[in-house]
Scaffold this motif. Structure first.
Motif, PDB file in Angstrom:
ATOM      1  N   ASN A 149      -3.298 -11.995  -5.990  1.00  0.00           N
ATOM      2  CA  ASN A 149      -3.957  -9.764  -6.069  1.00  0.00           C
ATOM      3  C   ASN A 149      -3.851 -10.191  -7.549  1.00  0.00           C
ATOM      4  O   ASN A 149      -5.270  -9.748  -7.991  1.00  0.00           O
ATOM      5  N   ASN A 150      -2.404 -10.698  -8.441  1.00  0.00           N
ATOM      6  CA  ASN A 150      -2.709 -10.617  -9.776  1.00  0.00           C
ATOM      7  C   ASN A 150      -3.556 -10.778 -10.238  1.00  0.00           C
ATOM      8  O   ASN A 150      -4.276 -10.885 -11.476  1.00  0.00           O
ATOM      9  N   THR A 151      -3.971 -12.232  -9.775  1.00  0.00           N
ATOM     10  CA  THR A 151      -4.944 -12.998 -10.291  1.00  0.00           C
ATOM     11  C   THR A 151      -6.200 -12.949 -10.286  1.00  0.00           C
ATOM     12  O   THR A 151      -7.159 -13.173 -11.184  1.00  0.00           O
ATOM     13  N   PHE A 152      -6.734 -12.595  -9.219  1.00  0.00           N
ATOM     14  CA  PHE A 152      -7.765 -12.074  -9.083  1.00  0.00           C
ATOM     15  C   PHE A 152      -8.199 -10.917  -7.953  1.00  0.00           C
ATOM     16  O   PHE A 152      -7.564 -10.524  -7.408  1.00  0.00           O
ATOM     17  N   THR A 153      -9.780 -10.613  -7.694  1.00  0.00           N
ATOM     18  CA  THR A 153      -9.445  -9.450  -7.096  1.00  0.00           C
ATOM     19  C   THR A 153      -9.372 -10.530  -5.847  1.00  0.00           C
ATOM     20  O   THR A 153     -10.510 -11.209  -5.218  1.00  0.00           O
ATOM     21  N   LEU A 154      -8.772  -9.491  -4.873  1.00  0.00           N
ATOM     22  CA  LEU A 154      -8.563 -10.407  -3.472  1.00  0.00           C
ATOM     23  C   LEU A 154      -9.447  -8.807  -2.628  1.00  0.00           C
ATOM     24  O   LEU A 154      -8.991  -8.123  -2.310  1.00  0.00           O
ATOM     25  N   THR A 155      -9.917 -10.064  -1.553  1.00  0.00           N
ATOM     26  CA  THR A 155     -10.693  -9.148  -0.665  1.00  0.00           C
ATOM     27  C   THR A 155     -10.596  -9.380   0.188  1.00  0.00           C
ATOM     28  O   THR A 155      -9.900  -9.883   0.833  1.00  0.00           O
TER      29      THR A 155
ATOM     30  N   HIS B 279       0.923  -1.181  -0.145  1.00  0.00           N
ATOM     31  CA  HIS B 279       0.191  -0.481   0.272  1.00  0.00           C
ATOM     32  C   HIS B 279       0.593   1.350  -0.283  1.00  0.00           C
ATOM     33  O   HIS B 279       0.559   2.168  -0.711  1.00  0.00           O
TER      34      HIS B 279
ATOM     35  N   ASN C 272     -12.364  -5.009   5.682  1.00  0.00           N
ATOM     36  CA  ASN C 272     -12.993  -4.760   4.679  1.00  0.00           C
ATOM     37  C   ASN C 272     -13.847  -3.852   4.565  1.00  0.00           C
ATOM     38  O   ASN C 272     -14.870  -3.010   3.899  1.00  0.00           O
TER      39      ASN C 272
END
Length: 404
Positions: A256-262, A39, A170
C-alpha cells in the motif's frame, strides 16, 4: 454400524470448510484485516496485535479443553456449542463497526478486538474437538485426502469471497464496507456450522479417567511432554513455522505504501493466494502422506514467498508472493494437524493435540514483535529477513523429525 471413511462425512467435512472459508476470508490476516485495523489506528503495533488476536486467543484454553475432552466418548455435542459462540462473536464485529464506526474509533477498535479474541478463544475448544473427530472419522490415507479436499473447497470459497470483498470495498466507503462484509459473511458461517453438526460420530472406547483437579492434569501433561522427545521436536518445528507471522501481516501495508492499492487489487491478491492454495492441495499436498516431508516443503515455499517480498515493487511480483503464501499455508495446516494425530496414542490424543497447539501457537504472537520492530526501526526488509532466517532454522529441524 459406524463406517470409517464414510463419503457422507467427507462431504460434510468439505462443505463446512467451504462456507467457513467463505465467511472468514474477509478478515484474512495477510490482506484485509491489516487494512481494516489501519483504518482505525495508524499504529503498526496495533495491526500486529490484531493479527495475533484472530488466531492467538485459542492457545489460552486448549489445555483446559483437553482436560475435559480426554474423558469424552463423543465431542460433537460440545463442538455445536463452540460453533454458536464463534458465530455470535463474528456477527458482533460487524454490528460494532456498523453502529459505532468512525464516531468513536478507539471504542470500535476495542470491540473489533474483543470479537476477534472471543472468536479465536472459542476455537481453542473447537480445535481439540475437531482433531478428535478427524482422527475418529478417517484413516491416515483418507484423512490426508479429505483435508486436502477441505483446503481446495476453502480456497475456492475464498476466491469467491475475495471477489465479493473486492466489489464491496470498491463500492462502499470505509468503515461501512467492513461492517457489511462481517454481517453478510456470518450468514455463510451458519450454513457451514449447521452441516458439520450433522456428521455421524462413533463413540470412543479408549478414554482416560479425568483427573480430579486441572492442576494434576497439567502435572501429568508436563511429565508426558518431558518423556516424548519426538513431540518436543515437533512442537519446536511448528512453533518456528509461525515465524512467517513476523512479517506476513505487514506485506500488504508495504504494498500500500508502494502503489495505490484499490479494492479490486486487494480482492485480487486474496484470489491469487487462494489459487496457490488450490494448486498446492490439488497437485502437491494431496499426493503426500508423509507429513514430515510436507512440513519441510512448506517451509521452503514460505521462504520463497518472503524472498520475493523483499524485492516486490509492482502488482505482479506481489501476486507471486501471495500465490506462494497460499501453497505454504495449506501445507503447514495439513501437516501440523496430521503429525500430532499420527504420534498420539488414541486415549491421549486430546492431550497431545493441546500440548502441541498450546506451546507452538505462542508463535501466533509473532505479529506483535514484527509490529514493534517495524515501529522502532521502520524497515520492512528487516522483518522479512528475520522471518526467513527463522523459517530456514525450522526447515532444518523439520528434516530430523522422521529420524525420531
Amino acid at each position: 454400524m459406524f463406517k470409517i471413511d464414510n463419503p457422507k462425512n467427507n462431504y460434510k467435512n468439505v462443505v463446512h470448510a467451504f462456507f467457513l472459508a467463505l465467511a472468514i476470508t474477509i478478515a484474512e490476516p495477510s490482506t484485509i484485516l491489516p487494512l481494516m485495523v489501519h483504518h482505525f489506528s495508524e499504529n503498526v503495533v496495533i495491526v500486529g496485535i490484531f493479527a495475533s488476536l484472530l488466531r492467538g486467543g485459542a492457545i489460552m484454553i486448549q489445555l483446559y479443553a483437553a482436560f475435559h475432552a480426554q474423558a469424552y466418548k463423543k465431542v460433537l455435542p460440545y463442538i455445536r456449542k463452540v460453533f454458536f459462540f464463534r458465530w455470535i462473536s463474528w456477527f458482533s464485529i460487524g454490528l460494532s463497526i456498523f453502529f459505532i464506526g468512525d464516531s468513536n474509533k478507539p471504542l470500535t477498535l476495542f470491540l473489533i478486538g474483543l470479537g476477534l479474541f472471543f472468536f479465536s478463544f472459542s476455537a481453542g475448544f473447537g480445535a481439540i474437538y475437531f482433531k478428535e473427530l478427524q482422527a475418529k472419522l478417517f484413516s491416515k490415507t483418507y484423512r490426508g485426502k479429505t483435508m486436502a479436499n477441505r483446503q481446495v473447497a476453502g480456497s475456492i470459497a475464498s476466491i469467491i469471497s475475495g471477489g465479493v470483498a473486492g466489489y464491496v470495498l470498491n463500492h462502499y466507503e470505509a468503515p461501512l464496507n467492513y461492517a457489511y462484509l462481517f454481517m453478510v459473511s456470518s450468514v455463510f458461517m451458519v450454513i457451514g456450522f449447521t452441516v458439520f453438526s450433522t456428521i455421524e460420530e462413533p463413540s470412543k472406547e479408549n478414554v482416560l479417567v479425568k483427573e480430579k483437579h486441572f492442576k494434576t492434569f497439567i502435572h501429568n501433561a508436563t511429565a508426558l511432554l518431558k518423556q516424548d522427545k519426538r513431540l518436543q521436536l515437533q512442537i519446536l518445528t511448528i512453533f518456528l513455522s509461525f515465524s512467517y507471522y513476523l512479517s506476513m501481516p505487514f506485506v500488504i501495508l508495504n504494498a500500500n505504501n508502494t502503489f495505490t492499492l484499490t479494492g479490486w487489487m486487494l480482492g485480487g491478491f486474496i484470489t491469487i493466494q487462494m489459487l496457490g492454495s488450490i494448486v498446492g492441495s490439488t497437485f502437491l499436498w494431496r499426493k503426500i502422506d508423509e507429513y514430515e516431508k510436507m512440513l519441510s516443503l512448506s517451509f521452503l515455499f514460505m521462504v520463497a514467498a518472503l524472498f520475493f517480498a523483499l524485492f516486490a515493487e509492482g502488482v505482479y511480483l506481489y501476486a507471486v508472493v501471495f500465490f506462494l503464501f497460499g501453497i505454504a499455508l495449506d501445507g503447514f495446516s495439513i501437516a501440523g494437524m496430521n503429525l500430532v494425530i499420527e504420534i498420539a496414542p488414541e486415549e491421549k490424543r486430546p492431550i497431545y493435540t493441546a500440548l502441541q497447539t498450546n506451546i507452538s501457537s505462542i508463535g501466533l504472537f509473532f505479529p506483535v514483535l514484527g509490529g514493534v520492530l517495524l515501529q522502532t526501526i521502520g524497515s520492512y526488509s528487516l522483518i522479512y529477513l528475520l522471518s526467513i532466517f527463522l523459517l530456514i532454522v525450522g526447515f532444518f529441524i523439520s528434516t530430523r523429525l522422521k529420524k525420531l
